[in-house]
Write an enzyme that holds these catalytic residues in place. Structure first.
Site, PDB file in Angstrom:
ATOM      1  N   ASN A  19       0.422  -1.317  -0.352  1.00  0.00           N
ATOM      2  CA  ASN A  19      -0.028   0.308  -0.041  1.00  0.00           C
ATOM      3  C   ASN A  19       1.209   1.350  -0.378  1.00  0.00           C
ATOM      4  OD1 ASN A  19      -1.872   1.678   1.099  1.00  0.00           O
ATOM      5  ND2 ASN A  19      -1.911   0.937   2.652  1.00  0.00           N
ATOM      6  N   LYS A  23       0.315   4.615  -0.042  1.00  0.00           N
ATOM      7  CA  LYS A  23      -0.713   5.240   0.273  1.00  0.00           C
ATOM      8  C   LYS A  23      -0.065   6.527  -0.344  1.00  0.00           C
ATOM      9  CE  LYS A  23       0.410   3.091   5.007  1.00  0.00           C
ATOM     10  NZ  LYS A  23       0.267   3.643   6.352  1.00  0.00           N
ATOM     11  N   HIS A  61      -9.041   0.978   5.082  1.00  0.00           N
ATOM     12  CA  HIS A  61      -7.920   0.797   6.055  1.00  0.00           C
ATOM     13  C   HIS A  61      -8.237   1.863   7.231  1.00  0.00           C
ATOM     14  CE1 HIS A  61      -3.907   2.584   6.529  1.00  0.00           C
ATOM     15  NE2 HIS A  61      -3.093   0.658   6.110  1.00  0.00           N
ATOM     16  N   GLU A  93      -6.616   4.005   8.493  1.00  0.00           N
ATOM     17  CA  GLU A  93      -6.134   5.786   7.957  1.00  0.00           C
ATOM     18  C   GLU A  93      -7.866   6.286   7.243  1.00  0.00           C
ATOM     19  OE1 GLU A  93      -2.878   5.800   5.475  1.00  0.00           O
ATOM     20  OE2 GLU A  93      -1.451   5.142   7.520  1.00  0.00           O
ATOM     21  N   GLU A  98      -4.674  -5.543  10.471  1.00  0.00           N
ATOM     22  CA  GLU A  98      -4.069  -4.350  10.645  1.00  0.00           C
ATOM     23  C   GLU A  98      -3.933  -3.539  12.206  1.00  0.00           C
ATOM     24  OE1 GLU A  98      -2.095  -3.019   6.033  1.00  0.00           O
ATOM     25  OE2 GLU A  98      -3.643  -1.634   7.394  1.00  0.00           O
ATOM     26  N   GLY A 100       3.323   1.774  10.687  1.00  0.00           N
ATOM     27  CA  GLY A 100       3.854   3.053  10.178  1.00  0.00           C
ATOM     28  C   GLY A 100       4.396   3.595  12.257  1.00  0.00           C
ATOM     29  N   SER A 106       4.456  -2.534  10.353  1.00  0.00           N
ATOM     30  CA  SER A 106       5.554  -2.536  10.402  1.00  0.00           C
ATOM     31  C   SER A 106       6.343  -4.208   9.596  1.00  0.00           C
ATOM     32  CB  SER A 106       6.338  -2.140  11.379  1.00  0.00           C
ATOM     33  OG  SER A 106       5.569  -0.824  12.012  1.00  0.00           O
TER      34      SER A 106
HETATM   35  C1  PEP Z   1       0.009   0.036   6.155  1.00  0.00           C
HETATM   36  O1  PEP Z   1      -0.333   1.244   6.263  1.00  0.00           O
HETATM   37  O2  PEP Z   1      -1.653  -0.452   5.674  1.00  0.00           O
HETATM   38  C2  PEP Z   1       0.748  -0.322   7.169  1.00  0.00           C
HETATM   39  C3  PEP Z   1       1.015  -2.059   6.939  1.00  0.00           C
HETATM   40  O3  PEP Z   1       1.566   0.155   7.014  1.00  0.00           O
HETATM   41  P1  PEP Z   1       3.041   0.206   7.930  1.00  0.00           P
HETATM   42  O4  PEP Z   1       3.396  -0.939   6.844  1.00  0.00           O
HETATM   43  O5  PEP Z   1       4.138   1.231   7.476  1.00  0.00           O
HETATM   44  O6  PEP Z   1       3.226  -0.199   9.234  1.00  0.00           O
END
Ligand code: PEP
Length: 241
Positions: A9, A11, A93, A95, A162, A168, A206
């Site tokens: 992703n 973003k 998601h 966000e 998630e 992040g 992450s």
């Molecule tokens: C995400 O935003 O879907 C995500 C998992 O981000 P990150 O890998 O940076 O934690």
């Protein structure tokens, strides 16, 4: 049909020219036995589709509207997504839920529209830190699944677990924490009438080249949804875990 999926992703990162440049350099190394999916921003989708032509890598969008057309400034429809060459759509998601008022109800409308149009919805669920600390993880996930998938015929959905506190932040859930919730998701889907053994459940939060192998060794984790590391060469290490 259950399969391993590694998804990136992006973003709001990578312009069309940056997408072309990055994918042209990594596309030949993205040859994996697993399904690989890239979710670029809308305006970089065409460049990604062009750069990945001739590979098995799939492209998806990070969101879409649930209506077919109309006065929804700034939105895109499922038909637009399909015509751009995408096969997947990310829905719900954290966000989108946090910054753009996405709710379980809009998730549900989008999942239904995606399936009706032949797109594969990758539905994101996950608890935030406060919810985990209050021992509400399973309640939150159960609610997001129940409402987000309400009246959805057992079909081709992908779930991404998630935990919001791991996105992040560099704080990955332990393999056992991720496995525990992914197993709970599979059990909940089964109780909801889905053929849960056939549904791909991914972990996201992450994920890096250094932690993918042990996450993938967990029985209920069928892949990863990767944010930050999907923008870098480390994505190749993740794909080739
Ligand atoms: C995400 O935003 O879907 C995500 C998992 O981000 P990150 O890998 O940076 O934690």
């Amino acid at each position: 049909m259950r399969k391993n999926i590694i998804a990136g992703n992006w973003k709001m990162n990578k312009t069309a020219s940056q997408a072309s440049e990055f994918l042209s350099s990594v596309a030949s190394r993205m040859d994996s036995k697993d399904e690989v999916v890239i979710f670029p921003p809308y305006l970089s989708v065409a460049a990604a589709v062009a750069a990945l032509k001739g590979t098995k890598v799939k492209v998806g969008v990070q969101n879409m509207h649930f209506e077919d057309a109309g006065a929804f400034t700034g939105e895109v429809s499922a038909d637009m997504v399909l015509e751009s060459g995408c096969e997947y759509v990310l829905i719900g998601h954290s966000e989108r839920r946090k910054y753009f008022a996405e709710t379980d109800e809009t998730v549900n409308l989008k999942v239904k529209k995606a399936l009706a149009k032949g797109l594969i919805p990758m539905v994101c669920v996950g608890e935030d830190l406060e919810e985990r600390e209050k021992d509400l993880t399973f309640d939150v996930i159960a609610r997001q699944l129940r409402r987000g998938l309400e009246d959805v015929a057992p079909a081709s959905v992908v779930i991404a677990y998630e935990p919001v506190w791991a996105i992040g932040t560099g704080k990955t859930a332990t393999d056992e924490q991720a496995q525990e919730v992914c197993a709970f998701i599979r059990k909940s889907l089964s109780e909801m009438g889905f053929d849960a053994a056939e549904i791909s459940i991914l972990y996201g939060g992450s994920v890096k080249g250094s932690n993918i192998t042990s996450l993938m060794s967990m029985p209920d984790i069928d892949g990863a949804l990767v944010g930050g590391a999907a923008l870098t060469e480390d994505f190749i290490n993740i794909i080739n875990y």
